[in-house]
Design a protein around this motif. Sequence first.
Motif, PDB file in Angstrom:
ATOM      1  N   PRO A 187     -82.272  -1.966 -99.505  1.00 35.38           N
ATOM      2  CA  PRO A 187     -80.994  -2.526 -99.042  1.00 35.38           C
ATOM      3  C   PRO A 187     -79.775  -1.831 -99.640  1.00 35.38           C
ATOM      4  CG  PRO A 187     -82.093  -4.039-100.540  1.00 35.38           C
ATOM      5  CD  PRO A 187     -83.090  -2.974-100.216  1.00 35.38           C
ATOM      6  N   LEU A 188     -79.929  -1.324-100.847  1.00 33.79           N
ATOM      7  CA  LEU A 188     -78.837  -0.593-101.472  1.00 33.79           C
ATOM      8  C   LEU A 188     -78.559   0.710-100.715  1.00 33.79           C
ATOM      9  CD1 LEU A 188     -77.024  -1.064-103.928  1.00 33.79           C
ATOM     10  CD2 LEU A 188     -78.608   0.312-105.275  1.00 33.79           C
ATOM     11  N   ARG A 189     -79.622   1.404-100.322  1.00 33.28           N
ATOM     12  CA  ARG A 189     -79.465   2.638 -99.544  1.00 33.28           C
ATOM     13  C   ARG A 189     -78.833   2.357 -98.187  1.00 33.28           C
ATOM     14  NH1 ARG A 189     -84.287   4.234 -99.995  1.00 33.28           N
ATOM     15  NH2 ARG A 189     -83.972   5.864-101.581  1.00 33.28           N
ATOM     16  N   ALA A 190     -79.266   1.290 -97.536  1.00 34.72           N
ATOM     17  CA  ALA A 190     -78.702   0.941 -96.230  1.00 34.72           C
ATOM     18  C   ALA A 190     -77.217   0.573 -96.344  1.00 34.72           C
ATOM     19  CB  ALA A 190     -79.492  -0.214 -95.624  1.00 34.72           C
ATOM     20  N   ALA A 191     -76.861  -0.178 -97.373  1.00 39.05           N
ATOM     21  CA  ALA A 191     -75.465  -0.558 -97.555  1.00 39.05           C
ATOM     22  C   ALA A 191     -74.599   0.681 -97.825  1.00 39.05           C
ATOM     23  CB  ALA A 191     -75.347  -1.548 -98.705  1.00 39.05           C
ATOM     24  N   PHE A 192     -75.112   1.631 -98.620  1.00 40.49           N
ATOM     25  CA  PHE A 192     -74.365   2.852 -98.917  1.00 40.49           C
ATOM     26  C   PHE A 192     -74.146   3.679 -97.647  1.00 40.49           C
ATOM     27  CE2 PHE A 192     -74.618   7.387-100.378  1.00 40.49           C
ATOM     28  CZ  PHE A 192     -73.328   7.452-100.885  1.00 40.49           C
ATOM     29  N   GLU A 193     -75.159   3.763 -96.807  1.00 44.40           N
ATOM     30  CA  GLU A 193     -75.009   4.517 -95.556  1.00 44.40           C
ATOM     31  C   GLU A 193     -73.985   3.863 -94.634  1.00 44.40           C
ATOM     32  OE1 GLU A 193     -78.922   4.771 -94.012  1.00 44.40           O
ATOM     33  OE2 GLU A 193     -79.606   6.276 -95.481  1.00 44.40           O
ATOM     34  N   ARG A 194     -73.966   2.536 -94.592  1.00 45.72           N
ATOM     35  CA  ARG A 194     -72.958   1.858 -93.769  1.00 45.72           C
ATOM     36  C   ARG A 194     -71.549   2.114 -94.303  1.00 45.72           C
ATOM     37  NH1 ARG A 194     -76.645  -2.462 -94.128  1.00 45.72           N
ATOM     38  NH2 ARG A 194     -75.268  -3.479 -95.652  1.00 45.72           N
ATOM     39  N   MET A 195     -71.406   2.106 -95.604  1.00 46.96           N
ATOM     40  CA  MET A 195     -70.090   2.357 -96.195  1.00 46.96           C
ATOM     41  C   MET A 195     -69.603   3.776 -95.896  1.00 46.96           C
ATOM     42  SD  MET A 195     -70.756   0.584 -99.899  1.00 46.96           S
ATOM     43  CE  MET A 195     -71.361  -1.094-100.024  1.00 46.96           C
ATOM     44  N   LEU A 196     -70.508   4.731 -95.973  1.00 42.43           N
ATOM     45  CA  LEU A 196     -70.117   6.114 -95.670  1.00 42.43           C
ATOM     46  C   LEU A 196     -69.708   6.264 -94.207  1.00 42.43           C
ATOM     47  CD1 LEU A 196     -72.703   8.340 -97.593  1.00 42.43           C
ATOM     48  CD2 LEU A 196     -70.281   8.013 -98.102  1.00 42.43           C
ATOM     49  N   GLU A 197     -70.468   5.673 -93.318  1.00 41.21           N
ATOM     50  CA  GLU A 197     -70.149   5.782 -91.896  1.00 41.21           C
ATOM     51  C   GLU A 197     -68.772   5.201 -91.582  1.00 41.21           C
ATOM     52  OE1 GLU A 197     -71.566   7.219 -89.446  1.00 41.21           O
ATOM     53  OE2 GLU A 197     -73.487   7.823 -90.305  1.00 41.21           O
ATOM     54  N   ALA A 198     -68.366   4.189 -92.330  1.00 40.04           N
ATOM     55  CA  ALA A 198     -67.081   3.541 -92.069  1.00 40.04           C
ATOM     56  C   ALA A 198     -65.910   4.258 -92.731  1.00 40.04           C
ATOM     57  CB  ALA A 198     -67.125   2.086 -92.547  1.00 40.04           C
ATOM     58  N   ASP A 199     -66.184   5.241 -93.577  1.00 43.13           N
ATOM     59  CA  ASP A 199     -65.117   5.941 -94.299  1.00 43.13           C
ATOM     60  C   ASP A 199     -64.817   7.267 -93.610  1.00 43.13           C
ATOM     61  OD1 ASP A 199     -63.549   7.357 -96.321  1.00 43.13           O
ATOM     62  OD2 ASP A 199     -64.159   5.732 -97.640  1.00 43.13           O
ATOM     63  N   ALA A 200     -63.547   7.489 -93.249  1.00 43.30           N
ATOM     64  CA  ALA A 200     -63.162   8.702 -92.525  1.00 43.30           C
ATOM     65  C   ALA A 200     -63.208   9.951 -93.387  1.00 43.30           C
ATOM     66  CB  ALA A 200     -61.753   8.535 -91.946  1.00 43.30           C
ATOM     67  N   ALA A 201     -63.203   9.809 -94.711  1.00 39.04           N
ATOM     68  CA  ALA A 201     -63.209  10.984 -95.580  1.00 39.04           C
ATOM     69  C   ALA A 201     -64.581  11.645 -95.668  1.00 39.04           C
ATOM     70  CB  ALA A 201     -62.739  10.594 -96.989  1.00 39.04           C
ATOM     71  N   TRP A 202     -65.637  10.931 -95.335  1.00 43.05           N
ATOM     72  CA  TRP A 202     -66.986  11.505 -95.408  1.00 43.05           C
ATOM     73  C   TRP A 202     -67.153  12.522 -94.275  1.00 43.05           C
ATOM     74  CZ3 TRP A 202     -71.916   9.701 -92.824  1.00 43.05           C
ATOM     75  CH2 TRP A 202     -73.031  10.381 -93.356  1.00 43.05           C
TER      76      TRP A 202
END
Length: 367
Positions: free
Chosen positions: A270-285
């Motif tokens: 779940p930690l990996r999934a949450a991190f991937e969601r956060m990256l997808e929502a950030d325009a700087a990635w």
Amino acid sequence: MFEGIDPAVSAWVMTTATALIAALAATAGYALLIKLGYRLIQRRAIARDFLEQCDTAGGVAIFLLTLQAVWHAADDGVPWIAATRHMNSLALILALTWAALKATAAIGDVIVRLNPAVDGRHHAARKLETQARFLTRGLTVLIAIIGISAALMTFPSIRQLGTSLLASAGIGGIILGFAARPVLTNLLAGLQIALSQPFRIEDVLKFKDEWCWVEEVTTTYVVLRTWDLRRLVVPLQWFIENPFENWTRRPTSLMGPVFMWLDYRMPVAPLRAAFERMLEADAAWDRTIGTTQVVEAGEHAMQVRFLMSAGDSVELWHLRCRMREALLDFIQREYPDYLPNVRARLSEAPVPAAATPAAEVGDRPPD
């Protein structure tokens, strides 16, 4: 009109008046040409800027050049003509040096403006700007030295001194070389940096544990701007003799980690999934790297590394800070019990009975 005036003074006045009239006429013609040039290039901002930087110096040079032509055409018998020629020559050399310096600086500015740092051309533009700044500053120093030397050589005493010094040029060159070694070393280092391009204007460097940008490059030193807006002035020779980190040498994109110590009971999925969601929502990635890995297993907790990438160092820094805050918020909200804990085990061991001390003689109560 000049019947009552000394013939010598009359000749000098006539020559001076002729020189001034000719010089003013030439300057007026130059001004008309400059005005016509402005009208022809009024929609070309770069050419207009170049002309604005050079027109005043060019007008002064034209004025003095016309005066010099009239002085040399005048009769040698005119009073004070030799001194006038010498002073005009000296002023003309300085004016030409000034005009050459202005033209050199204007050429450097034009090169930079013709190659703006637009999307897709940041590296090429910064590389060309660094080379242009180096070469124009080096050429400026060379022009200034030549102009001052030419002006001094107009004095006969200095010219004779220069001729006599040529006989001892070997010893003088050695002494001058030792005295000017730091300056010459930095000048040569600047030339080497301009050609090899280990860094460019606005490159991000790590200098002695300082994160900074290259703000200005001169012929002898580099000005570095730190993240807290301090300025570090570093000699060019330091960059030739010492290693340093350039975070934007080729591509500007970088990757950086966020480390967290978590309890062993923390589920990683779940930690990996949450991190991937956060990256997808950030325009700087920049969608190049985004991984979650357990990189350390210590005595009391495990260390999880969240690796991400961004387009440049500034965006990466802010992205890491945002991800760290978001991950802490996620763990505190969803898994508050799985933050690092200190475990201790208590054991109940039997305590041995204390031995009863033997009564000593004389301690017994009387019968």
